[in-house]
Structures are given as C-alpha cells and as structure tokens.
Scaffold this motif. Structure first.
Motif, PDB file in Angstrom:
ATOM      1  N   GLY A 126       0.829  -1.200   0.000  1.00 43.38           N
ATOM      2  CA  GLY A 126       0.000   0.000   0.000  1.00 43.38           C
ATOM      3  C   GLY A 126       0.862   1.248   0.000  1.00 43.38           C
ATOM      4  O   GLY A 126       1.796   1.362   0.789  1.00 43.38           O
ATOM      5  N   GLY A 127       0.567   2.174  -0.917  1.00 40.96           N
ATOM      6  CA  GLY A 127       1.338   3.410  -1.010  1.00 40.96           C
ATOM      7  C   GLY A 127       2.396   3.386  -2.099  1.00 40.96           C
ATOM      8  O   GLY A 127       2.948   4.433  -2.456  1.00 40.96           O
ATOM      9  N   ASP A 128       2.703   2.192  -2.651  1.00 41.88           N
ATOM     10  CA  ASP A 128       3.644   2.121  -3.769  1.00 41.88           C
ATOM     11  C   ASP A 128       3.079   2.871  -4.963  1.00 41.88           C
ATOM     12  O   ASP A 128       1.854   2.951  -5.155  1.00 41.88           O
ATOM     13  N   ILE A 129       3.963   3.409  -5.797  1.00 41.00           N
ATOM     14  CA  ILE A 129       3.556   4.143  -6.996  1.00 41.00           C
ATOM     15  C   ILE A 129       3.898   3.309  -8.224  1.00 41.00           C
ATOM     16  O   ILE A 129       5.042   2.869  -8.392  1.00 41.00           O
ATOM     17  N   ALA A 130       2.913   3.098  -9.079  1.00 45.60           N
ATOM     18  CA  ALA A 130       3.121   2.291 -10.289  1.00 45.60           C
ATOM     19  C   ALA A 130       3.913   3.082 -11.321  1.00 45.60           C
ATOM     20  O   ALA A 130       3.612   4.249 -11.587  1.00 45.60           O
ATOM     21  N   THR A 131       4.934   2.453 -11.887  1.00 42.66           N
ATOM     22  CA  THR A 131       5.728   3.097 -12.932  1.00 42.66           C
ATOM     23  C   THR A 131       5.160   2.815 -14.319  1.00 42.66           C
ATOM     24  O   THR A 131       5.562   3.434 -15.292  1.00 42.66           O
ATOM     25  N   LYS A 132       4.220   1.877 -14.405  1.00 46.46           N
ATOM     26  CA  LYS A 132       3.516   1.582 -15.655  1.00 46.46           C
ATOM     27  C   LYS A 132       2.120   1.081 -15.319  1.00 46.46           C
ATOM     28  O   LYS A 132       1.828   0.752 -14.159  1.00 46.46           O
ATOM     29  N   ASP A 133       1.252   1.059 -16.325  1.00 51.61           N
ATOM     30  CA  ASP A 133      -0.118   0.587 -16.096  1.00 51.61           C
ATOM     31  C   ASP A 133      -0.105  -0.850 -15.558  1.00 51.61           C
ATOM     32  O   ASP A 133       0.688  -1.681 -16.009  1.00 51.61           O
ATOM     33  N   ILE A 134      -1.001  -1.126 -14.606  1.00 51.56           N
ATOM     34  CA  ILE A 134      -1.107  -2.471 -14.025  1.00 51.56           C
ATOM     35  C   ILE A 134      -2.406  -3.102 -14.494  1.00 51.56           C
ATOM     36  O   ILE A 134      -3.486  -2.531 -14.314  1.00 51.56           O
TER      37      ILE A 134
END
Length: 299
Positions: free
Chosen positions: A120-128
């Motif tokens: 929780g709180g991680d930021i996606a570097t690409k679409d998931i």
C-alpha cells in the motif's frame, strides 16, 4: 586547550565503527574513478544484498548516514565534483565506488531488477493490468475486493474468473496502489513493482551526471549508430578515403570508372571488346534505319 586536543577528544568520543567508516570514506574517493549515489527509498534489503554479492569484486557499496559521508568528503578536497555530489545526499542513500562507467553501471543494474509484490502506497511506474481468465480463487469475501477494484468477474467451475483484461492502476493518473488493491494483486500473484537500485547521480572523469543523463535506450542508440555508420561510409566513398571498410568499394568504383572511360574513348582491350562490338552493332543499326528513311537502300 589547543584545537588539536579538542579534535582528538571529539574523535575518541565517537564509536570505533563510525570512525573507521569515516576514515574509509575519506580514502575511497581516491581509489575509484566513479563515485555514485543511489536513492534507496524503494529498494528491498534482499535486492541490495544481491547487488553487493554480484559486484563485490568491482564495487564498494556503503549505506551510511548522510552527515557522516558529508563530513568525510569535506576532508577530501582533491576530487573534482565531490562537494557537489555531497550536497545531493538526502534521504536514504547508498554510495557506490567503482571503476565501471556509470552508463554501463546503470545498464547492469537494470538487468538485475526484479518484480516484487506491491505494498500500500507504492507508486506504479507503468499501467497495471489484471488479465482475463481463471483466478483459481474460490468464491467468497474476496469478490468484494474485485468489485471495489472495478474488475468484472463471473463464477465458473467453482472459482472466480476475470471477464476481461482490466487496468486497475494507470501510471499517468498518480499511480498510487492502495492497500486493498495490493492485497488483491498478492492473491493473484501479480508482482507489479520493479525493485532494484539505479544510479541517481554520479561523478566520473570530471563530469557531474544526473539520472536522466545516464539513461540509454539501447535499441534507439543501436539504430542511430547503424545510420551514422552508413552515412560515414557514404561520405568516405565520395571522398575516396581508403579504409578497411571502403577499400573494396573504392576499387570496384575505380574499375567501373576506368572501364567506362575506355569504352567511351573506343580503347580496345579484353575487358572492353564485347561492349565496343555491341555499341558498334547498335550504331550500325541506327545508321541503317536513318539511311532507309532517307530513301536509300542497302545491299
């Protein structure tokens, strides 16, 4: 009391381990060509251990308090760019000392990155994406997690199926992964977070390099290199500049030019005779047509 005595007393008040690290950090900049900083905010401990093991013979990695490093670097005045590098020590950092080019180092680190479960709180570097298909999860309370994530589902053969490929996080829209979504992706064995270290800042050969300076698109770079090579060959051919790459083409081009000149001047040789006879035959046919049009006959 002299300033030296005060300094000695202050030194003896520090833990021995910290003093040894302080002295080592004063010495390391003079032993290696490249000094780099890696920001460690999203780096897992297991990833750092793997990198340490893999590069143990070619790199020194030090994870230390920034102020300790800054104090050490203040005493190392003969390394260009070190004071600027020291100012960039913010947050949790690792110092890298090596003789490997920082460009190559970044490429090596990229190859050693792995994908980890999200928190929780991680930021996606690409679409998931959650792919369509059988999840293997039996129906139950987890259905509400799919619904909350706007993932369409159906029940078939006693398990939950995702009806269609669904994007649950868009990197362009903030890309923050919630705790509930992280839990759902963990159940689906989706590992969307790229973990590993990269070079954030480096000094090498008198240059101060930031992360964007060190990013290389190998495919694009390879294409540009191939185009540049062909352009260089073409220029060298036009300039008649002999190299191992152009000599064969230049010899062939010269041979063709000489042959063309010999044919144009009517010079007879074993290389030109067939072309000269063919040209004479064509000229004779053209002359015969002109004579015939003029009303003359040929015997």
């Amino acid at each position: 009391m002299s300033s030296q005595t005060i300094a000695d007393k202050q030194r003896t008040s520090y833990p021995k381990k910290k003093l040894l690290l302080y002295d080592e950090l004063r010495e390391l900049p003079n032993r290696f060509d490249v000094i780099a900083i890696s920001k460690m905010s999203k780096v897992r401990a297991t990833q750092l251990m793997t990198i340490r093991k893999k590069f143990r013979t070619t790199m020194k990695i030090k994870v230390i308090k920034n102020r300790v490093a800054q104090r050490s670097f203040e005493k190392t005045n003969n390394r260009k760019g070190l004071s600027d590098l020291s100012k960039e020590l913010e947050g949790q950092c690792a110092l890298l000392f090596t003789n490997i080019s920082p460009f190559k180092l970044n490429l090596l680190f990229d190859k050693n990155k792995v994908f980890m479960p999200a928190k929780g709180g991680d930021i996606a570097t690409k679409d998931i994406m959650i792919p369509a298909g059988n999840t293997g999860i039996p129906p139950g309370p987890v259905l509400s997690e799919f619904k909350e994530a706007n993932v369409p589902t159906k029940i078939d053969q006693g398990s939950i199926w995702v009806s269609k490929d669904t994007a649950v996080v868009r990197s362009g829209g903030g890309g923050i992964i919630s705790q509930k979504l992280a839990s759902l992706m963990s159940k689906l064995n989706i590992k969307p977070v790229e973990a590993g270290i990269s070079v954030s800042i480096a000094i090498a050969n008198g240059l101060f390099l930031r992360e964007n300076d060190l990013k290389i698109n190998l495919d694009e770079y390879g294409k540009e290199l191939a185009i540049s090579f062909q352009q260089a060959i073409s220029l060298a051919m036009e300039a008649a500049y002999p190299t191992p790459e152009t000599i064969r083409g230049l010899v062939l081009k010269t041979h063709q030019n000489v042959l063309s000149l010999a044919i144009q001047s009517g010079y007879v040789s074993s290389d030109t005779i067939i072309s000269l006879l063919s040209r004479a035959s064509n000229d004779g046919q053209i002359l015969a047509e002109l004579v015939k049009k003029a009303g003359y006959t040929t015997s």
